[in-house]
Design an enzyme around this catalytic site. Structure first.
Site, PDB file in Angstrom:
ATOM      1  N   GLU A 198       0.805  -1.217   0.000  1.00 16.50           N
ATOM      2  CA  GLU A 198       0.000   0.000   0.000  1.00 16.50           C
ATOM      3  C   GLU A 198       0.842   1.273   0.000  1.00 16.50           C
ATOM      4  O   GLU A 198       0.821   2.077   0.941  1.00 16.50           O
ATOM      5  CB  GLU A 198      -1.013  -0.009   1.155  1.00 16.50           C
ATOM      6  CG  GLU A 198      -1.996  -1.175   1.050  1.00 16.50           C
ATOM      7  CD  GLU A 198      -3.203  -1.067   1.967  1.00 16.50           C
ATOM      8  OE1 GLU A 198      -3.126  -0.298   2.959  1.00 16.50           O
ATOM      9  OE2 GLU A 198      -4.210  -1.742   1.712  1.00 16.50           O
ATOM     10  N   GLU A 312      -6.150  -7.230  -2.373  1.00 21.43           N
ATOM     11  CA  GLU A 312      -6.737  -7.213  -1.028  1.00 21.43           C
ATOM     12  C   GLU A 312      -8.183  -6.777  -1.135  1.00 21.43           C
ATOM     13  O   GLU A 312      -8.488  -5.794  -1.807  1.00 21.43           O
ATOM     14  CB  GLU A 312      -6.021  -6.231  -0.090  1.00 21.43           C
ATOM     15  CG  GLU A 312      -4.705  -6.675   0.488  1.00 21.43           C
ATOM     16  CD  GLU A 312      -4.221  -5.715   1.584  1.00 21.43           C
ATOM     17  OE1 GLU A 312      -5.061  -5.109   2.289  1.00 21.43           O
ATOM     18  OE2 GLU A 312      -2.990  -5.563   1.719  1.00 21.43           O
TER      19      GLU A 312
END
Length: 410
Positions: A198, A312
């Protein structure tokens, strides 16, 4: 002669089936598809960041093995996990260039077990967040050596910090597995490397810091390892030219520009509308999710021309209310799985999804309200297994078409 011909056909058919399921080659890309052994490859998988941590303790390795076994039973074929733990408690990297062999042997075990159960692995190389060290630990290491550090975002631009990170890339990628004897860069069990979990650089909305960092680090990794695929670790947020598609914030990344870098092999997408739209109701979050998924599928298909992995996705049980938790989570999962299957069944860019997160039984301290424990969640487990079968059928269809084409040419 008829019997010989029939026997030859049976042998050819068995070989074709083996080729469909063989996992002893590297996953590659061709256009918008992932490829394994010459046929399109679809990933139904899960996140399990804790694998190395548990595997580093021989008394806890059974949780790693049982998780792979149960995942394989449900048709899951890919796991995403951490190949980092920087400073702090039980680190992989004590300090720049100083490594914990015990933790590395845990990662060795993870890869050996994954191979045993036919599961490919995505290894992430550093965290955006301070959990397990992350970019904050890297800049603190540099500050302790006299570097002028203004913020965590100097991770992307400070030459000393970048040198620390490149050294970590090289150490992990060239690691020789103590159990198999195979260097990580030569191990087809690894499907792909991920530059950062991320990526975010909120201090630079122009996106220049992240764009330059990805380009530099991707080229460096590829110079060491030409076998494996590479992805950046992006959540999917757009840059300044398309901010209206974001959930009301920017993080210095650009789904389009970042993934257009030639050394990035496929795009990734994360989906947490319950976090991003926390003031909205469940139905509004599901509506956002559908649009978020479909917009990225179209952009990956028409602009990037690269595969797209939903790396995700998840929804917290805390955000589902006290009743019908499983039903609402299953609806969320089914929304993601339907988008993947709709694209994949037409030869499109969506190549699979990995839910957050899979835990083994007896890991209560690792629960985060997003966890899936298959034995505790029969309806979700059934949904996951059904998605595995649907994606497997697409792969088999392509394999049969390939073998028919070969047969016609002989």
């Amino acid at each position: 002669m008829k019997h010989m011909f029939f026997l030859f056909f049976i042998v050819l058919y068995v070989i074709s089936l083996l080729n469909v399921e063989a996992d002893d080659e590297f996953v590659k890309t061709r256009g918008v598809q992932l490829m394994l052994n010459g046929s399109p490859y679809y990933a139904n998988g899960y996140n399990a960041y804790w694998l190395m941590y548990f595997a580093s303790d021989p008394s806890q390795r059974n949780k790693v093995s049982s998780t792979f076994q149960e995942a394989s039973y449900h048709g899951l074929n890919i796991a995403r996990t951490w190949a980092f733990s920087d400073g702090g408690y039980k680190p992989l990297q004590y300090s720049p260039g100083s490594y914990n062999e015990e933790m590395f042997q845990g990662l060795d075990f993870v890869l050996a077990e994954a191979r045993k159960y036919g599961i490919k692995v995505i290894l992430s190389l550093v965290n955006n967040y301070e959990d397990f060290g992350g970019k904050k630990q890297y800049v603190e290491w540099a500050r302790s050596q006299g570097q002028s550090i203004n913020s965590e975002d100097d991770f992307f631009t400070n030459p000393v910090v970048k040198g620390y990170y490149k050294n970590h890339i090289k150490t992990v990628v060239t690691r020789r597995n103590s159990l198999s004897g195979v260097a990580y860069k030569d191990d087809p069990t690894i499907m792909a490397w991920e530059l950062m979990n991320e990526i975010r650089c909120p201090s630079d909305h122009s996106g220049n810091s992240v764009q330059g960092w990805i380009s530099e680090m991707a080229s460096y990794l590829k110079s060491i390892d030409g076998n494996h695929l590479l992805e950046a670790g992006l959540e999917g947020f757009y840059g300044q030219s398309k901010t209206e598609s974001n959930p009301n914030f920017q993080v210095g990344t650009d789904f389009i520009a970042n993934n257009q870098i030639p050394t990035i092999d496929f795009a990734t997408l994360h989906s947490y509308p319950d976090q991003w739209l926390s003031n909205s109701g469940y139905e509004d979050q599901i509506s956002f999710l559908r649009g978020w998924l479909n917009e990225h599928i179209q952009d990956a298909q028409n602009i990037l021309h690269k595969p797209l992995l939903f790396a995700e996705f998840g929804i917290s049980s805390k955000n589902l209310g006290s009743s019908n938790n499983s039903t609402k989570r299953d609806q969320f999962f089914n929304t993601v799985y339907s988008a993947i299957y709709s694209s994949a069944s037409g030869g499109g860019t969506a190549v699979g999804g990995l839910f957050w997160q899979l835990l083994a039984e007896g890991m209560d301290s690792f629960r985060d309200d997003y966890e899936v424990i298959l034995a505790e969640s029969p309806s979700t487990a059934t949904l996951i297994a059904q998605e595995s079968q649907k994606l497997k059928r697409i792969r088999k269809m392509y394999a049969r078409l390939k073998n028919i084409d070969k047969w016609n040419k002989t």
